[in-house]
Design a protein around this motif. Sequence first.
Motif, PDB file in Angstrom:
ATOM      1  N   PHE A  89      -0.796   5.497   6.154  1.00 31.59           N
ATOM      2  CA  PHE A  89      -1.522   4.562   5.342  1.00 31.59           C
ATOM      3  C   PHE A  89      -2.890   5.131   5.006  1.00 31.59           C
ATOM      4  CE2 PHE A  89       1.384   1.985   7.872  1.00 31.59           C
ATOM      5  CZ  PHE A  89       2.026   1.289   6.871  1.00 31.59           C
ATOM      6  N   TRP A  90      -3.306   4.902   3.803  1.00 32.36           N
ATOM      7  CA  TRP A  90      -4.620   5.351   3.362  1.00 32.36           C
ATOM      8  C   TRP A  90      -5.533   4.141   3.268  1.00 32.36           C
ATOM      9  CZ3 TRP A  90      -6.091  10.404   2.323  1.00 32.36           C
ATOM     10  CH2 TRP A  90      -5.062  11.349   2.425  1.00 32.36           C
ATOM     11  N   THR A  91      -6.659   4.188   3.945  1.00 32.43           N
ATOM     12  CA  THR A  91      -7.613   3.089   3.899  1.00 32.43           C
ATOM     13  C   THR A  91      -8.709   3.355   2.877  1.00 32.43           C
ATOM     14  OG1 THR A  91      -8.881   4.089   5.705  1.00 32.43           O
ATOM     15  CG2 THR A  91      -7.187   2.462   6.312  1.00 32.43           C
ATOM     16  N   HIS A  92      -8.566   4.446   2.156  1.00 26.58           N
ATOM     17  CA  HIS A  92      -9.513   4.809   1.103  1.00 26.58           C
ATOM     18  C   HIS A  92      -8.712   5.466  -0.015  1.00 26.58           C
ATOM     19  CE1 HIS A  92      -9.038   8.395   3.634  1.00 26.58           C
ATOM     20  NE2 HIS A  92      -9.302   9.084   2.541  1.00 26.58           N
ATOM     21  N   PRO A  93      -9.273   5.555  -1.210  1.00 30.39           N
ATOM     22  CA  PRO A  93      -8.538   6.166  -2.316  1.00 30.39           C
ATOM     23  C   PRO A  93      -8.166   7.619  -2.023  1.00 30.39           C
ATOM     24  CG  PRO A  93     -10.463   4.998  -3.132  1.00 30.39           C
ATOM     25  CD  PRO A  93     -10.575   5.036  -1.630  1.00 30.39           C
ATOM     26  N   LYS A  94      -6.939   7.983  -2.416  1.00 32.45           N
ATOM     27  CA  LYS A  94      -6.507   9.378  -2.299  1.00 32.45           C
ATOM     28  C   LYS A  94      -7.061  10.161  -3.474  1.00 32.45           C
ATOM     29  CE  LYS A  94      -2.071   9.702  -2.013  1.00 32.45           C
ATOM     30  NZ  LYS A  94      -0.645   9.729  -1.760  1.00 32.45           N
ATOM     31  N   GLY A  95      -7.157  11.469  -3.272  1.00 35.11           N
ATOM     32  CA  GLY A  95      -7.636  12.341  -4.327  1.00 35.11           C
ATOM     33  C   GLY A  95      -6.637  12.473  -5.465  1.00 35.11           C
ATOM     34  N   LYS A  96      -7.088  13.031  -6.567  1.00 31.46           N
ATOM     35  CA  LYS A  96      -6.221  13.290  -7.713  1.00 31.46           C
ATOM     36  C   LYS A  96      -5.053  14.192  -7.291  1.00 31.46           C
ATOM     37  CE  LYS A  96      -6.349  15.297 -12.321  1.00 31.46           C
ATOM     38  NZ  LYS A  96      -7.155  16.071 -13.276  1.00 31.46           N
ATOM     39  N   HIS A 127      -6.475  13.764   6.452  1.00 28.89           N
ATOM     40  CA  HIS A 127      -6.488  12.371   5.996  1.00 28.89           C
ATOM     41  C   HIS A 127      -7.847  11.973   5.426  1.00 28.89           C
ATOM     42  CE1 HIS A 127      -4.643   8.397   5.721  1.00 28.89           C
ATOM     43  NE2 HIS A 127      -3.522   9.052   5.960  1.00 28.89           N
ATOM     44  N   GLU A 128      -8.538  12.962   4.859  1.00 35.59           N
ATOM     45  CA  GLU A 128      -9.807  12.690   4.191  1.00 35.59           C
ATOM     46  C   GLU A 128      -9.710  13.115   2.726  1.00 35.59           C
ATOM     47  OE1 GLU A 128     -12.810  13.250   8.000  1.00 35.59           O
ATOM     48  OE2 GLU A 128     -12.901  14.710   6.360  1.00 35.59           O
ATOM     49  N   MET A 135      -3.468  16.065   4.039  1.00 33.89           N
ATOM     50  CA  MET A 135      -2.692  15.459   5.110  1.00 33.89           C
ATOM     51  C   MET A 135      -1.672  16.465   5.607  1.00 33.89           C
ATOM     52  SD  MET A 135      -0.309  12.809   2.915  1.00 33.89           S
ATOM     53  CE  MET A 135       0.786  12.387   4.243  1.00 33.89           C
ATOM     54  N   THR A 136      -1.155  16.225   6.798  1.00 35.62           N
ATOM     55  CA  THR A 136      -0.084  17.068   7.316  1.00 35.62           C
ATOM     56  C   THR A 136       1.165  16.222   7.453  1.00 35.62           C
ATOM     57  OG1 THR A 136      -0.635  16.653   9.636  1.00 35.62           O
ATOM     58  CG2 THR A 136      -1.670  18.574   8.585  1.00 35.62           C
ATOM     59  N   GLU A 137       2.286  16.887   7.467  1.00 35.81           N
ATOM     60  CA  GLU A 137       3.586  16.230   7.616  1.00 35.81           C
ATOM     61  C   GLU A 137       4.394  17.055   8.599  1.00 35.81           C
ATOM     62  OE1 GLU A 137       6.027  13.455   7.530  1.00 35.81           O
ATOM     63  OE2 GLU A 137       4.543  13.242   5.936  1.00 35.81           O
ATOM     64  N   GLU A 138       5.241  16.402   9.360  1.00 37.46           N
ATOM     65  CA  GLU A 138       5.991  17.107  10.397  1.00 37.46           C
ATOM     66  C   GLU A 138       6.887  18.206   9.832  1.00 37.46           C
ATOM     67  OE1 GLU A 138       7.036  18.644  13.768  1.00 37.46           O
ATOM     68  OE2 GLU A 138       5.491  17.136  13.571  1.00 37.46           O
ATOM     69  N   CYS A 139       7.537  17.964   8.717  1.00 39.92           N
ATOM     70  CA  CYS A 139       8.395  19.004   8.140  1.00 39.92           C
ATOM     71  C   CYS A 139       8.543  18.775   6.648  1.00 39.92           C
ATOM     72  CB  CYS A 139       9.765  18.996   8.819  1.00 39.92           C
ATOM     73  SG  CYS A 139      10.823  20.355   8.268  1.00 39.92           S
ATOM     74  N   LEU A 140       8.438  19.834   5.873  1.00 39.85           N
ATOM     75  CA  LEU A 140       8.650  19.758   4.425  1.00 39.85           C
ATOM     76  C   LEU A 140       9.988  20.372   4.024  1.00 39.85           C
ATOM     77  CD1 LEU A 140       5.081  20.615   3.055  1.00 39.85           C
ATOM     78  CD2 LEU A 140       6.129  18.368   3.401  1.00 39.85           C
ATOM     79  N   ALA A 141      10.819  20.702   5.015  1.00 40.47           N
ATOM     80  CA  ALA A 141      12.186  21.201   4.787  1.00 40.47           C
ATOM     81  C   ALA A 141      12.215  22.535   4.053  1.00 40.47           C
ATOM     82  CB  ALA A 141      13.035  20.149   4.070  1.00 40.47           C
ATOM     83  N   ALA A 142      11.260  23.395   4.356  1.00 40.14           N
ATOM     84  CA  ALA A 142      11.254  24.737   3.774  1.00 40.14           C
ATOM     85  C   ALA A 142      10.937  25.742   4.873  1.00 40.14           C
ATOM     86  CB  ALA A 142      10.250  24.825   2.637  1.00 40.14           C
TER      87      ALA A 142
END
Length: 104
Positions: A1-8, A40-41, A51-58
Amino acid sequence: FWTHPKGKKTIVLCRSISCELMGQKALQAAIEKKLGIGEHETTPDGQWSLMTEECLAACDHAPCMQINEKMHKCVRVEDLDRILADPTNDKLAMPRSDLYDAPK
């Protein structure tokens, strides 16, 4: 969840074991230093989020990251400036399916 606007553009960096073994931590540190943000900033100008993600399947192309939906494979720290400066770094090479986009 983002509690602030995400970047472009949102960088999603894979943190799976494959990517970590191939240099993900150094890549994340380089991104954070270059953009001046942590995970997450969003940059003050609203251009980038990280942000990071556990796996991007590559896993066979580790370390990898996505900018919005475009996958960047086998990314090295020395590739980072070139990738971030590319105005098409988030553009997919083929059109998305209507399945994923709202009707026009």
